[in-house]
Design a protein around this motif. Sequence first.
Motif, PDB file in Angstrom:
ATOM      1  N   GLU A  97      19.074  58.773  17.787  1.00 50.33           N
ATOM      2  CA  GLU A  97      19.687  57.324  18.194  1.00 50.33           C
ATOM      3  C   GLU A  97      20.650  57.070  17.587  1.00 50.33           C
ATOM      4  O   GLU A  97      21.107  57.654  16.415  1.00 50.33           O
ATOM      5  CB  GLU A  97      18.360  56.452  17.527  1.00 50.33           C
ATOM      6  CG  GLU A  97      16.865  56.739  18.488  1.00 50.33           C
ATOM      7  CD  GLU A  97      16.132  55.851  18.046  1.00 50.33           C
ATOM      8  OE1 GLU A  97      15.981  54.934  17.319  1.00 50.33           O
ATOM      9  OE2 GLU A  97      14.730  56.020  18.380  1.00 50.33           O
ATOM     10  N   PRO A  98      21.468  55.593  17.849  1.00 53.44           N
ATOM     11  CA  PRO A  98      22.466  55.363  17.083  1.00 53.44           C
ATOM     12  C   PRO A  98      22.503  55.455  15.459  1.00 53.44           C
ATOM     13  O   PRO A  98      23.312  55.692  14.574  1.00 53.44           O
ATOM     14  CB  PRO A  98      22.905  54.026  17.658  1.00 53.44           C
ATOM     15  CG  PRO A  98      22.483  54.284  19.113  1.00 53.44           C
ATOM     16  CD  PRO A  98      21.019  55.113  18.976  1.00 53.44           C
ATOM     17  N   GLY A  99      21.077  54.945  15.321  1.00 51.74           N
ATOM     18  CA  GLY A  99      21.002  54.902  13.640  1.00 51.74           C
ATOM     19  C   GLY A  99      20.368  55.920  13.060  1.00 51.74           C
ATOM     20  O   GLY A  99      19.869  56.100  11.860  1.00 51.74           O
ATOM     21  N   ALA A 100      19.886  56.887  14.068  1.00 51.13           N
ATOM     22  CA  ALA A 100      18.998  58.056  13.450  1.00 51.13           C
ATOM     23  C   ALA A 100      19.611  59.348  13.987  1.00 51.13           C
ATOM     24  O   ALA A 100      19.463  59.900  14.902  1.00 51.13           O
ATOM     25  CB  ALA A 100      17.564  57.871  13.798  1.00 51.13           C
ATOM     26  N   GLY A 101      20.633  59.739  12.885  1.00 54.60           N
ATOM     27  CA  GLY A 101      21.129  60.983  13.194  1.00 54.60           C
ATOM     28  C   GLY A 101      20.554  62.097  12.436  1.00 54.60           C
ATOM     29  O   GLY A 101      19.599  62.698  12.579  1.00 54.60           O
ATOM     30  N   SER A 102      21.010  62.568  11.175  1.00 53.34           N
ATOM     31  CA  SER A 102      20.679  63.357  10.312  1.00 53.34           C
ATOM     32  C   SER A 102      19.471  62.657   9.874  1.00 53.34           C
ATOM     33  O   SER A 102      18.526  63.919   9.518  1.00 53.34           O
ATOM     34  CB  SER A 102      21.771  63.360   9.199  1.00 53.34           C
ATOM     35  OG  SER A 102      23.065  63.892   9.380  1.00 53.34           O
ATOM     36  N   ASP A 103      19.304  61.677   9.724  1.00 51.40           N
ATOM     37  CA  ASP A 103      17.916  60.977   9.047  1.00 51.40           C
ATOM     38  C   ASP A 103      17.210  60.731  10.602  1.00 51.40           C
ATOM     39  O   ASP A 103      16.961  59.465  10.900  1.00 51.40           O
ATOM     40  CB  ASP A 103      18.230  59.807   8.224  1.00 51.40           C
ATOM     41  CG  ASP A 103      16.975  59.043   7.858  1.00 51.40           C
ATOM     42  OD1 ASP A 103      16.090  59.810   7.989  1.00 51.40           O
ATOM     43  OD2 ASP A 103      17.212  58.113   7.348  1.00 51.40           O
ATOM     44  N   SER A 134      14.097  58.206  10.715  1.00 50.66           N
ATOM     45  CA  SER A 134      14.418  56.716  10.926  1.00 50.66           C
ATOM     46  C   SER A 134      14.394  56.002  12.304  1.00 50.66           C
ATOM     47  O   SER A 134      14.839  55.043  12.676  1.00 50.66           O
ATOM     48  CB  SER A 134      15.676  56.326   9.932  1.00 50.66           C
ATOM     49  OG  SER A 134      16.753  56.950  10.714  1.00 50.66           O
ATOM     50  N   TRP A 159      23.350  60.787  22.449  1.00 50.35           N
ATOM     51  CA  TRP A 159      23.974  62.226  22.391  1.00 50.35           C
ATOM     52  C   TRP A 159      22.911  63.083  23.236  1.00 50.35           C
ATOM     53  O   TRP A 159      22.696  64.000  22.997  1.00 50.35           O
ATOM     54  CB  TRP A 159      23.870  62.688  20.823  1.00 50.35           C
ATOM     55  CG  TRP A 159      24.463  61.806  19.968  1.00 50.35           C
ATOM     56  CD1 TRP A 159      23.966  61.072  18.833  1.00 50.35           C
ATOM     57  CD2 TRP A 159      25.993  61.153  19.999  1.00 50.35           C
ATOM     58  NE1 TRP A 159      24.959  60.677  17.983  1.00 50.35           N
ATOM     59  CE2 TRP A 159      26.103  60.623  18.720  1.00 50.35           C
ATOM     60  CE3 TRP A 159      26.878  61.417  20.817  1.00 50.35           C
ATOM     61  CZ2 TRP A 159      26.992  59.898  18.316  1.00 50.35           C
ATOM     62  CZ3 TRP A 159      28.105  60.890  20.563  1.00 50.35           C
ATOM     63  CH2 TRP A 159      28.305  60.107  19.405  1.00 50.35           C
ATOM     64  N   ILE A 161      27.475  69.657  13.820  1.00 46.10           N
ATOM     65  CA  ILE A 161      26.968  68.317  13.878  1.00 46.10           C
ATOM     66  C   ILE A 161      25.427  68.356  14.352  1.00 46.10           C
ATOM     67  O   ILE A 161      24.699  67.656  13.851  1.00 46.10           O
ATOM     68  CB  ILE A 161      27.709  67.547  14.182  1.00 46.10           C
ATOM     69  CG1 ILE A 161      29.101  67.387  13.572  1.00 46.10           C
ATOM     70  CG2 ILE A 161      26.981  65.982  14.459  1.00 46.10           C
ATOM     71  CD1 ILE A 161      30.268  66.670  14.420  1.00 46.10           C
ATOM     72  N   ALA A 203      22.728  68.572  11.196  1.00 48.14           N
ATOM     73  CA  ALA A 203      23.971  68.833  10.936  1.00 48.14           C
ATOM     74  C   ALA A 203      23.809  70.084   9.532  1.00 48.14           C
ATOM     75  O   ALA A 203      22.914  70.354   9.090  1.00 48.14           O
ATOM     76  CB  ALA A 203      24.539  67.596  10.359  1.00 48.14           C
TER      77      ALA A 203
END
Lengths: 375, 399
Positions: B130-136, B139, B159, B378, B382
């Motif tokens: 999600e926009p706020g949940a990438g590596s993390d 969340s 993505w 990425i 990542a």
Amino acid sequence: MNFDLSDTRQMLSDTLRRFLADKYDTGLRNALVEDPRGYSEEIWASFAELGVIGALFSEDAGGFGGEGGDLAVVFEELGRAGVVEPLLDTAVLAGSLIADLGNDSQRALIEEVIAGSAHLALAHGEPEARYDLSCVTTTATTDGGQIRLNGRKGVVMNAEAADYLIVSAREAGGSYDAEGISLFVVPAEAPGLHLMGYGLAAGGRAAEVTLENVTLPETVRLGASGAALPALEAAQARAIVAQMAETLGAMHTACEMTQDYLMTRKQFGKPLGTFQALQHRVAEMLIEMEQARSAVINAAGHLTSDDRDKQISAAKALMGQVGRRIAEESIQMHGGIAMTQEYELAHIAKRIVLADHRFGDADTHLERFIQLAVA
Amino acid sequence: MDLTYTPEEQAFRADVRAFLADNLDARTSEKVRLGQELTKAEMEGWHATLNARGWLAQNWPRSHGGAEWSAVQRHIFEEEAARAHAPRIVPFGLSMLAPVLMKFGSEAQQNQWLPRILSGEDWWCQGYSEPGAGSDLASLKTRAVRDGDHYVVNGQKAWTTLGQHANMIFCLVRTDPDCKPQEGISFLLIDMNTPGIEVRPVVLLDGTPEVNEVFFDDVRVPVENLVGEENKGWTYAKYLLTHERTNIAGVGFSSAGLDSVKRIARAANHNGRPLIENPHFAARLAKVEIELMALSTSNLRILAAAGAGRAPGVEASMLKVKGTEIRQEINDLARRAVGSYALPFASESLEGSNQPLPDPYDAGAVTGTYFNNRKISIFGGANEVQKNIISKIALGGRT
């Protein structure tokens, strides 16, 4: 020694930075990258008006700058903002050659360039030449006061916009001989001159240029017959200084954006910039960028010295290496967002990486440095 | 220890090679070689060709219609397919969702969805980031609230690769916001044609519309589309990630890429000699080839261990890091090799961009591929996250 900018250069730098901050945003630039013309005539006119083009020529040539330091100041600002207007091609590459070799009537063209009313291109590199300046197979034959040009030039920047193309052609010697290369100022509308244009990944446009029995009066000759290579080398050295300064500006933007992003983007409940693994990588980027700045200063300061070629190659080899690292690290530390076309860093990173594909890449200049250092 | 292929494995390689020679469409293969985007029909066509031979679901058990290949067989196929410039197998349904359904899905779900993956009736995409949940990833915020026999889903996924072609999406959604982030996540199968879903394409830096944003606005999903238990989705996602990583070394891609760089460097000229003879370029090429030779064996070692029942853990992370570094280095060399012909670019959105770009070395979109493949270090966790996993296991417990 004094590393401060002179008042004039500082003023130029400030003016240009303000102008670009005000006018040149991601939306405008990305539209220009996809525009069939490839640049904005309005921006170009403003550059002329602000004296940006004039600053790239010496007083002798009708400008008010033209030294390495002037090129560096202007192009660093252009690089910071990711400007795609073809100043390098019109004013530095082709402009330098006319200033260096031109007779009075040819030098009158520089006035038009400084006023923003003429565009130029250098049609020198050939598809087989890679980065070798002496590789010229295009031929020029003289017949009854007429010059006839035949051959092919590859990735000629700004060819479509140019009113005149400065074309290199061989009048004597073999394909890789230093002697025998001549230059000609060919008007864009000359019969037999064909362009196949295309856009470039880092902005701007280029063309494959074919010369098919392009026949012109002898007056189009620029400089002495068969002796153009030293002038081409000098013009390329100036272009490298300008392009490296531009890349330095772009690297500065990449670092700034990465620093900002790391302190804004939160993952695992805290800003990414609080993770030591990333902190150290930012530190390394900044260390490398200071090296790059010094390399550009070295090159700019030696444009007219005997040590020019060694200094230029040292700097270009270093820039190729540092540039790749900073571009790749900036994208990686941003993550997905930097992979998107509409994000400013995407264009900036392409600029930095692809700078290594003009005027010789890091390996080519490392090789030349070795030759010059051993000699 | 024996580093040679058995006669059976050699025969298998010959089979694969003959199959590719007979069945891989020349036009499609050329597009793959030149780094051009494939149409949905071309990707589906390749799946159908493989499925007809029984080679589509390579890691599935035979009971579900899979090929049940050994690690070595998969490695051989990957190598041959990449060398022949076959399209990659779209992994979302086949190697990401299917293993989860087989392990955690109900029999009804397995019967409903697995055959449709094989037949190509469904095109799945992955709704994780999600926009706020990438590596993390834990969340993530996309919310699913139970309402009778439906979940009502609201939120946004980012993505989503090839989501523009998909009719189904498997999603991680938050079903319990009041516990540890990892504990309130569920795994939902969502029909993309449900009202309230909007897919917006995102153009990547190489100009390709490869990924998407997917928006959910009061999307009603039948409860039977919940996989496993509510709030256990994180466990399933972690299981899926280990499967996503079985091909993560990308040895086949790298081998094919290296061949391609060598071909370009033989054709390209440097100071009147082939570029491949230039000592600086040759040294770069040799270094990456040496790395790839070792990686190829690491990959086989780890796959062999996985085949013997030892689940890849930290080793998968190592393969991902090293594999992506090598692939990116090869992409860098390809771009480097073409000199100033790395600069031309055909924008998808520019009218009249159908005219061919100059390409004297027949190298294809090397610049686009170089930039596009910055993504591989990425996505899928990542490389920094992989290093965290490695170091946590390497250093944890040594106090």
